[in-house]
Design a protein around this motif. Sequence first.
Motif, mmCIF file in Angstrom:
data_model
loop_
_atom_site.group_PDB
_atom_site.id
_atom_site.type_symbol
_atom_site.label_atom_id
_atom_site.label_comp_id
_atom_site.label_asym_id
_atom_site.label_seq_id
_atom_site.Cartn_x
_atom_site.Cartn_y
_atom_site.Cartn_z
ATOM 1 N N CYS A 16 0.635 -1.295 -0.048
ATOM 2 C CA CYS A 16 -0.073 0.071 -0.227
ATOM 3 C C CYS A 16 0.946 1.315 -0.124
ATOM 4 C CB CYS A 16 -0.814 0.000 1.170
ATOM 5 S SG CYS A 16 -2.215 -1.393 0.877
ATOM 6 N N GLN A 17 1.920 1.218 0.844
ATOM 7 C CA GLN A 17 2.885 2.287 0.662
ATOM 8 C C GLN A 17 3.781 2.708 -0.659
ATOM 9 O OE1 GLN A 17 4.708 3.209 4.947
ATOM 10 N NE2 GLN A 17 4.400 1.058 5.000
ATOM 11 N N THR A 18 3.747 1.627 -1.292
ATOM 12 C CA THR A 18 4.557 1.572 -2.746
ATOM 13 C C THR A 18 3.556 2.340 -3.636
ATOM 14 O OG1 THR A 18 5.562 -0.557 -2.315
ATOM 15 C CG2 THR A 18 5.344 0.120 -4.438
ATOM 16 N N LEU A 19 1.943 1.940 -3.357
ATOM 17 C CA LEU A 19 0.974 2.670 -4.357
ATOM 18 C C LEU A 19 1.055 4.030 -3.993
ATOM 19 C CD1 LEU A 19 -1.559 -0.352 -4.569
ATOM 20 C CD2 LEU A 19 -0.069 0.469 -6.374
ATOM 21 N N GLN A 20 1.260 4.532 -2.458
ATOM 22 C CA GLN A 20 1.527 5.958 -2.385
ATOM 23 C C GLN A 20 2.529 6.796 -2.985
ATOM 24 O OE1 GLN A 20 1.166 6.778 1.856
ATOM 25 N NE2 GLN A 20 -0.444 5.162 2.198
ATOM 26 N N VAL A 21 3.714 5.864 -3.112
ATOM 27 C CA VAL A 21 4.813 6.437 -3.773
ATOM 28 C C VAL A 21 4.375 6.609 -5.240
ATOM 29 C CG1 VAL A 21 7.206 6.067 -4.512
ATOM 30 C CG2 VAL A 21 6.396 5.414 -2.112
ATOM 31 N N VAL A 22 3.768 5.611 -5.797
ATOM 32 C CA VAL A 22 3.270 5.662 -7.311
ATOM 33 C C VAL A 22 2.240 6.807 -7.525
ATOM 34 C CG1 VAL A 22 2.005 4.496 -8.967
ATOM 35 C CG2 VAL A 22 3.684 3.193 -7.593
ATOM 36 N N ASP A 23 1.492 7.186 -6.447
ATOM 37 C CA ASP A 23 0.695 8.359 -6.565
ATOM 38 C C ASP A 23 1.244 9.526 -6.614
ATOM 39 O OD1 ASP A 23 -1.479 6.400 -6.209
ATOM 40 O OD2 ASP A 23 -1.685 6.974 -4.040
ATOM 41 N N ASP A 149 14.104 -2.537 2.892
ATOM 42 C CA ASP A 149 14.094 -2.468 4.209
ATOM 43 C C ASP A 149 14.819 -1.215 4.738
ATOM 44 O OD1 ASP A 149 13.716 -3.625 6.654
ATOM 45 O OD2 ASP A 149 15.021 -5.379 6.292
ATOM 46 N N SER A 150 14.417 -0.490 5.633
ATOM 47 C CA SER A 150 14.895 0.914 5.909
ATOM 48 C C SER A 150 16.393 0.725 6.418
ATOM 49 C CB SER A 150 14.024 1.544 6.777
ATOM 50 O OG SER A 150 14.214 0.644 8.159
ATOM 51 N N ARG A 265 8.080 4.998 3.046
ATOM 52 C CA ARG A 265 7.857 5.583 1.713
ATOM 53 C C ARG A 265 9.241 6.097 1.239
ATOM 54 N NH1 ARG A 265 2.615 9.239 2.530
ATOM 55 N NH2 ARG A 265 4.194 10.024 4.382
ATOM 56 N N LEU A 266 9.807 6.635 2.057
ATOM 57 C CA LEU A 266 11.252 6.931 1.681
ATOM 58 C C LEU A 266 12.288 5.880 1.058
ATOM 59 C CD1 LEU A 266 12.750 9.440 1.245
ATOM 60 C CD2 LEU A 266 13.538 9.451 3.362
ATOM 61 N N ASN A 280 9.689 15.067 -3.028
ATOM 62 C CA ASN A 280 8.136 14.585 -2.460
ATOM 63 C C ASN A 280 7.724 15.645 -1.652
ATOM 64 O OD1 ASN A 280 9.280 14.092 -0.033
ATOM 65 N ND2 ASN A 280 9.870 11.918 -0.836
ATOM 66 N N ASN A 281 6.659 15.457 -1.361
ATOM 67 C CA ASN A 281 5.903 16.574 -0.350
ATOM 68 C C ASN A 281 5.561 15.844 1.013
ATOM 69 O OD1 ASN A 281 3.594 15.094 -0.753
ATOM 70 N ND2 ASN A 281 2.560 16.534 -1.787
#
Length: 386
Positions: A16-23, A149-150, A265-266, A280-281
């Motif tokens: 889901c966070q990958t899709l936020q990056v795509v957005d 992985d962070s 997300r980073l 990014n914002n």
Amino acid sequence: MKKGIALLGSTGSIGCQTLQVVDQFKDDLEVHALVAGSNVDALSKQILVYHPKVAVLVNQELFPKLVQNVGNSRTKLLTGEEGMLEAVSLSEVDTVVAAISGFVGLKPTLEAIKLGKNIALANKETLVAAGQIVMREAAHQKVNLLPVDSEHSAIFQCMDNKIDLVESIIITASGGPFRGCKKEQLLTVKPETALKHPNWAMGAKITIDSATMVNKGLEVIEAHWLFNMPYENIEVVVHPQSIIHSLVKFRDGSLLAQMGLPDMRLPIQYALTWPTRWNNNWERLDLAKIGQLTFEKPNDASFPALKMAYEVGRIGGTAPCIYNAANEQAVQFFLDKQIGFLEITDLIRYCLDELEIVSDPTLEEIFEVDKIARQKVISKVNSLHN
Ligand code: NDP
Ligand code: MG
């Protein structure tokens, strides 16, 4: 040209966070394939938003519901393991985001590497269970294996391809929800409490792994393979604020750290934009607001799983695969309230003591050992209950 992505584990936390990056980067990133396990409703919604060429619900029993939900969309719907393999093979796909949880992520990730796809790797279990095979294949296919992985993203950023100048790497650990606890206090821990991580919102399995420190153990082995780093040059330090995501110590003693808010997300974004960085914002780290960064030694008495990971890493062969499989099965039992918290690590130790270790295993042997270790845990737990 947009970068084409296949997202394995799209309905999970990393997915889901990958899709936020795509957005954020609609003009530069495009999702061509979405792969989920069983969450039909979440996958259905994602299909209607991202219109991928292919979407896969691996669970075959629930597949008719997916067809019912979105059968009239222009996305090709597939199921089963074959469906997953078809998704990673699409010619439009440049990078496969490997974000399935657990050992099941190994096969599609390895398949993607064999097809020459670059990998944004969240699924650490892939490298723990089959590090040698995966790294060999990645080198052979000349694909980029970029860490999500962070901690590993931090090391990757600090190292900046200067591996020859590195003395050691230092992986940070939050310490999880039970940092500072004595072993006796962990006897009665319930899943609900173990699932409350102080800094990160993640899937259930990795959250329990963080509580037992197995996650840090898996990360030590992951780092060994990703950075070709001997175990004696991998250190772990507990850093409860999760602001420094990890460090690299160079041979002159200089330390470089990568910092940021605990926000996956980073590292996901960096794995998709490397070697460059995009605007990014998202919220920025305010150091004065954080105030203090503190560090302490890992507590091996309460959390023996980390030391055990060094041990299995050094043994090599199928030992890390056994560690991982026993843990996955034990975590499942813990979440189902069949065993206590401390038994997770006990069961890993039990499997390591009981099972023969094969050096330089084939992929088939790894799949076999994974199955045997899980069975061993199941039999042991059943025998305790009877
Ligand atoms: P989640 O449990 O949130 O998500 C797991 C994903 O895998 C879901 O999309 C799930 O599908 C899918 N899945 C599970 N089993 C199968 C299967 N048999 N076949 C196909 N898909 C399957 O996990 P996370 O996102 O937290 O973690 C994913 C990976 O990333 C793990 O390896 C973890 O260690 C790693 N990671 C995660 C971090 C995080 O912050 N979450 C940080 C660093 C690494 P469904 O839900 O539809 O069943
Ligand atoms: Mg991590």
